[in-house]
Write a protein that holds these residues in place. Structure first.
Motif, mmCIF file in Angstrom:
data_model
loop_
_atom_site.group_PDB
_atom_site.id
_atom_site.type_symbol
_atom_site.label_atom_id
_atom_site.label_comp_id
_atom_site.label_asym_id
_atom_site.label_seq_id
_atom_site.Cartn_x
_atom_site.Cartn_y
_atom_site.Cartn_z
ATOM 1 N N ALA A 1 0.725 -1.303 0.053
ATOM 2 C CA ALA A 1 0.007 -0.154 -0.080
ATOM 3 C C ALA A 1 0.797 1.184 -0.127
ATOM 4 O O ALA A 1 1.954 1.222 0.684
ATOM 5 N N ASN A 2 0.337 2.259 -0.560
ATOM 6 C CA ASN A 2 1.229 3.683 -0.798
ATOM 7 C C ASN A 2 1.565 3.869 0.708
ATOM 8 O O ASN A 2 2.770 4.521 1.060
ATOM 9 N N SER A 3 0.707 3.776 1.693
ATOM 10 C CA SER A 3 0.904 4.277 2.923
ATOM 11 C C SER A 3 2.005 3.695 3.851
ATOM 12 O O SER A 3 2.561 4.246 4.851
ATOM 13 N N VAL A 4 2.395 2.579 3.158
ATOM 14 C CA VAL A 4 3.612 1.690 3.898
ATOM 15 C C VAL A 4 4.594 1.349 3.169
ATOM 16 O O VAL A 4 5.828 0.949 3.682
ATOM 17 N N LYS A 5 4.712 1.887 1.874
ATOM 18 C CA LYS A 5 5.760 1.744 0.948
ATOM 19 C C LYS A 5 7.125 2.354 1.400
ATOM 20 O O LYS A 5 6.808 3.485 2.057
ATOM 21 N N ARG B 1 8.497 1.653 4.047
ATOM 22 C CA ARG B 1 8.713 1.533 5.363
ATOM 23 C C ARG B 1 8.644 0.128 5.969
ATOM 24 O O ARG B 1 9.081 -0.390 6.959
ATOM 25 N N PHE B 2 7.659 -0.602 5.227
ATOM 26 C CA PHE B 2 7.225 -1.963 5.628
ATOM 27 C C PHE B 2 8.251 -2.947 4.381
ATOM 28 O O PHE B 2 8.013 -2.495 3.154
ATOM 29 N N ASP C 1 9.082 -0.823 9.662
ATOM 30 C CA ASP C 1 9.901 0.339 10.421
ATOM 31 C C ASP C 1 9.478 1.731 10.318
ATOM 32 O O ASP C 1 8.276 1.924 9.736
ATOM 33 N N THR C 2 9.976 2.476 10.976
ATOM 34 C CA THR C 2 9.334 3.851 10.965
ATOM 35 C C THR C 2 7.999 3.990 11.284
ATOM 36 O O THR C 2 7.189 4.770 10.506
#
Length: 127
Positions: free
Chosen positions: A60-64, A66-67, A83-84
């Motif tokens: 998902a764009n919201s976690v790209k 970071r995950f 992460d983050t």
């Protein structure tokens, strides 16, 4: 197929957690595995997926950035490294699996397309 999700907990903003999803099926490597999350009062939303081959990983764009989703076929486990983290990531996280023999790209973000679900593991990010 029985899925067991684990690894949730309480973490401060900026911190990290790693979720695990372990399956009972011997043929688990034939399944696409997705992670979804659901915050209180919200609908279940797609987070990440790894295809059965392991070659395709979408987010998902919201976690790209970071995950990261990964797998270990030797232990029948799929991971979601987070992460983050920020407070908006607070939710119950669920892993789900399905063979998705056809139409993977049109199905993977839709929770209705998954046949097997693990129990949720709660992630709470404090500010």
């Amino acid at each position: 197929v029985q899925l067991q999700a684990s690894g949730g907990g309480l973490v401060q903003a900026g911190g990290s957690l790693r979720l695990s999803c372990t399956a009972s099926a011997r043929s688990f490597s034939s399944y696409a595995v997705g992670w979804f999350r659901q915050a209180p009062g919200a609908e279940r939303e797609f987070v990440a997926v790894i295809s059965s081959s392991g070659l395709v990983r979408n987010y998902a764009n919201s976690v790209k950035d970071r995950f990261t989703i990964s797998r270990d076929n030797a232990t029948n486990t799929r991971y979601l490294q987070m992460d983050t983290l920020n407070p908006e990531d607070t939710a119950a996280y669920y892993c789900a699996a399905d063979r998705m023999d056809a139409g993977f790209y049109t199905k993977y973000a839709n929770p209705m397309m998954y046949s097997y679900w693990g129990q949720g593991t709660l992630v709470t990010v404090s500010s």
